[in-house]
Write a protein that holds these residues in place. Structure first.
Motif, PDB file in Angstrom:
ATOM      1  N   GLU A  35       0.814  -1.225   0.000  1.00 56.85           N
ATOM      2  CA  GLU A  35       0.000   0.000   0.000  1.00 56.85           C
ATOM      3  C   GLU A  35       0.843   1.269   0.000  1.00 56.85           C
ATOM      4  O   GLU A  35       0.354   2.344  -0.330  1.00 56.85           O
ATOM      5  N   ALA A  61     -18.714  10.143  -6.310  1.00 56.25           N
ATOM      6  CA  ALA A  61     -19.204  10.133  -4.917  1.00 56.25           C
ATOM      7  C   ALA A  61     -20.723  10.208  -4.904  1.00 56.25           C
ATOM      8  O   ALA A  61     -21.387   9.566  -4.090  1.00 56.25           O
ATOM      9  N   GLN A  71     -19.885   3.490  -3.936  1.00 56.29           N
ATOM     10  CA  GLN A  71     -19.148   2.269  -3.575  1.00 56.29           C
ATOM     11  C   GLN A  71     -17.817   2.161  -4.311  1.00 56.29           C
ATOM     12  O   GLN A  71     -16.987   1.312  -3.985  1.00 56.29           O
ATOM     13  N   ARG A  83     -14.135   3.229  -5.078  1.00 57.43           N
ATOM     14  CA  ARG A  83     -13.057   4.006  -4.458  1.00 57.43           C
ATOM     15  C   ARG A  83     -12.200   4.632  -5.558  1.00 57.43           C
ATOM     16  O   ARG A  83     -11.894   3.974  -6.549  1.00 57.43           O
ATOM     17  N   VAL A  84     -11.852   5.920  -5.401  1.00 51.58           N
ATOM     18  CA  VAL A  84     -11.015   6.622  -6.371  1.00 51.58           C
ATOM     19  C   VAL A  84      -9.665   6.912  -5.735  1.00 51.58           C
ATOM     20  O   VAL A  84      -9.599   7.521  -4.671  1.00 51.58           O
ATOM     21  N   THR A  85      -8.588   6.447  -6.362  1.00 53.11           N
ATOM     22  CA  THR A  85      -7.247   6.638  -5.780  1.00 53.11           C
ATOM     23  C   THR A  85      -6.285   7.200  -6.829  1.00 53.11           C
ATOM     24  O   THR A  85      -6.610   7.282  -8.012  1.00 53.11           O
ATOM     25  N   LEU A  94      -9.995   3.728 -10.388  1.00 51.09           N
ATOM     26  CA  LEU A  94     -11.263   3.408  -9.732  1.00 51.09           C
ATOM     27  C   LEU A  94     -11.220   1.942  -9.304  1.00 51.09           C
ATOM     28  O   LEU A  94     -11.011   1.059 -10.136  1.00 51.09           O
ATOM     29  N   THR A  95     -11.358   1.693  -8.003  1.00 54.24           N
ATOM     30  CA  THR A  95     -11.353   0.316  -7.524  1.00 54.24           C
ATOM     31  C   THR A  95     -12.762  -0.259  -7.628  1.00 54.24           C
ATOM     32  O   THR A  95     -13.719   0.331  -7.130  1.00 54.24           O
TER      33      THR A  95
END
Lengths: 472, 472
Positions: free
Chosen positions: B236, B390, B395, B397-399, B409-410
């Motif tokens: 991570e 959002a 649901q 997740r944006v990283t 996008l997860t």
């Protein structure tokens, strides 16, 4: 109006094709002369009359006549109007000149050149003549008009705008049978030759025949790729192509042998093409300064004899400037994908702005105008070179002067090395003929290869004077 | 005249083909409308104006307009002139989309991209944002001021003007320890990486470590050069550089891991440099989008930690446009000669006008102004992306959103393939995260790599809406 025109003119509406009206009209007229539909000496209608007949602007016709006259297809004489030239276009070819190329990568000559006060190395045009204002004008028009995608990751084959402009230019000015789909944009002759070396090696080619005289940087590139380079015999008529044998390809400067300066005779061109057809060989045609032909009808590109067996390579390095790093290959159908892939693997290389600008420079006619002006200019220098030597060194024979940016001076046997040395001593950078001789060719005449296109105008006369002092 | 006309009109000379002038003109106009080069509603020039522009009779143009209007391609309304009909024909993307693709050879994604209505592939900036006017202004200044020798055969290392401008910019903006003598100009990252592959092979390097996620086109280039590419483990916090071992080099995107988007922590940067010093290894730093950092202080280049062990590679492909084909390497002292020689052998590649123009663009401050403006612009898009997801897909997740032109996008496990497929079905081109996973890494999270920098402003909101519809 002659019969010859009467039969042709009626069909002209159907003949117009290709890129642009003027170009289309020029293509049609050129083809009609080439095919004999317009006989030598045949009189053409007035530009006004033809324009009315075709429903196009008179200037379009007048421009086409002017360009075809400049290319040697037509003649215009006061009173007798415009006629088909008596000796328009040789039977072997379809278009304009061919000529000489530079000593390749600079490392071989850069060092001496920088030190020399006078530079007559062959291979570089007068850099001061680069048409900066016209180039910038073309850049403004091209970049303003370009689609957004032109600034993205683009086709390794090169921008379509430039390939289309080149297909038109090469066919009308050089007699090349070119289509945009067959053209790959490269960053110079060496780049194109390197791509071909890769493709030939992939095709298991082991030998590439070369002339007895040429550029060692090109030979080294091919040998580095694992290819053997047998030299073809040479006589007073040029390279003896009938000696071609098992080689998979041959590298030629058919229109203007570098550095010796001769044009390959029609029968030897035919022999090369026959060889290629019979054994599946490829002819790599280095048409390095074809725009600059002075004393006779344009020598057409060998490629027009068989576009499926000849790889045509040209650049903007002599006509505009080497610093553009823009060249082109016109390829047989079955080579386009291989060459494009080999290029794409490494990178796309040529920047879009310069490619788009050259395309606009070509289509706007600025390229033709620049080349015409330079041709007159270089021809004047050549005449001054010949006159100065005739006056001061009558024993020196000057050859290879019908085209290009260089001449060969034949020296008394055994004097070449000392003359080159004496020249260097007087700050004159010039190369001996033996520098260009293939390693397998033991003997050859003594001589100098004089690049009269290299100096700026301000440096030219001093360089010429230094040369005259240097020769015996 | 509309942009759409300006784009098309300049090329019209090249478009005329087919039998007859009117038919040729009609074909060209039809094709331009069909392809979208002339946008619906775009206003055409008057028949008089176009006739003059093309050097053809006015009636020829008027007839063509009339027929195309009858066919429904054009509309003619009193007062508003002749325009492209609103619903003339479906567009086949010729805008930015056609040029967009990940930072690598086009063949991999070209086909799908061309078909996609919305393009969110990572790796290309908004091509419509290329600062044409500022670039042309810089070109005028640069080419007017350039010495004649700039147009000759030049140093394979690149124009000194550009190397000097880059040394200043990179030290100022990226913390790179750069000197003009250490910089080699290349035609993009792939070109620089290829030169390094050649040099590493010559140095008998057998293995180059890479991240667990990256670009297969880069990996393929290295494996084609005979190098093995072990993947470094990833957690991570980023790539676990302490796992570096016997490899001769490592390829990293330390400032902004591609595609995952993290910045390598200080201790892992230090570990990489310690490894390089201890074993004589080299770090190849791909600083592909270092200019675009949004939420915190720029992350400096790893190169500053040890300029003798890090090869820094950057380009203008994200900050300006990939079409420039201009990049740069900042090299350890003992690599400059090797890399320059490897480049020179193939050809000099980068055209002088584009190099000189970029140098002027940098020194004049235009580059900084452009990057600042783009940074704000891309940041706004990122915020819109995050907000839209959002609201519509909480649901997901944006990283990896602190920098660059893309986000990750997860997705729920096992959904990636179906989401990419559904997106394509709705005309949205977007890539799954697994596309970027090293072949030796068996498992990884499902996700999408979204290039929010790719669309033009006019296409952005539609693309974003399509994305929101596509995610579960």
């Amino acid at each position: 109006m002659t019969d010859s025109w009467a039969t042709f003119g009626a069909d002209l509406h159907l003949e117009l094709r290709g890129a642009g009206l003027r170009a289309g009209l020029m293509d049609a007229l050129r083809e009609a002369v080439r095919s004999g539909r317009l006989a030598p000496g045949a009189r053409l209608p007035s530009s006004r009359g033809l324009a009315a007949d075709l429903g196009i602007a008179r200037n379009t016709v007048a421009d086409a006549y002017a360009e075809l006259t400049a290319e040697g297809w037509l003649t215009a004489r006061q009173g007798s109007g415009t006629r088909v030239a008596r000796r328009a276009a040789p039977r072997t070819g379809r278009g304009a000149a061919a000529g000489s190329r530079p000593p390749g990568p600079p490392r071989r000559t850069a060092a001496p050149v920088r030190k020399a006060r006078h530079d007559l190395h062959p291979g570089t045009p007068d850099l001061a003549s680069f048409p900066r204002a016209a180039w910038l004008k073309a850049a403004r028009k091209a970049l303003t008009a370009a689609p957004d995608e032109a600034f993205g990751y683009s086709d390794p084959q090169g921008r379509i705008e430039l390939r289309a402009a080149l297909a038109d230019y090469l066919s009308r000015a050089r007699g090349v049978r070119a289509h945009p789909d067959r053209i790959v944009i490269v960053s110079g002759f060496v780049h194109g030759l390197r791509l071909m070396a890769r493709v030939l090696r992939d095709r298991r080619v082991r030998e590439v025949a070369v002339d007895s005289y040429g550029l060692d940087v090109h030979w080294r590139l091919l040998t580095d790729a694992g290819l053997r380079l047998p030299a073809l015999p040479y006589d007073e008529h040029g390279t003896r192509t009938e000696a071609l044998g098992r080689q998979g390809a041959v590298l030629m400067t058919a229109a203007h042998q570098f550095p010796l300066g001769g044009a390959l005779p029609a029968d030897r061109r035919a022999a090369a093409v026959d060889w290629a057809r019979a054994g599946g060989g490829l002819i790599l045609e280095d048409d390095y300064d074809g725009e600059f032909r002075y004393d006779r009808q344009p020598v057409g590109a060998l490629q027009s004899l068989d576009p499926e067996r000849v790889v045509y390579l040209g650049t903007a390095s002599k006509s505009l400037a080497p610093g553009l790093r823009l060249g082109w290959m016109v390829l047989p159908r079955d080579l386009v994908a291989e060459v494009t892939a080999a290029k794409g693997e490494a990178d796309w290389m040529c920047g879009a702005p310069d490619q788009l600008t050259l395309a606009e420079f070509l289509t706007s006619g600025a390229y033709d105008r620049h080349v015409r002006a330079r041709r007159l200019h270089y021809r004047r220098r050549r005449d001054q070179l010949v006159a100065a030597l005739a006056a001061e060194a009558p024993q020196v024979r000057v050859t290879g002067i019908a085209a290009g940016l260089h001449a060969v001076l034949t020296l008394p046997p055994g004097t070449e090395a000392s003359v080159v040395q004496a020249a260097a001593h007087h700050g004159l950078a010039v190369q001996g003929l033996s520098y260009f001789r293939h390693p397998d060719v033991p003997h050859g005449p003594d001589g100098l290869v004089v690049g009269y296109g290299t100096p700026s105008d301000s440096a030219w006369h001093g360089a010429l004077a230094a040369l005259v002092r240097a020769v015996p």
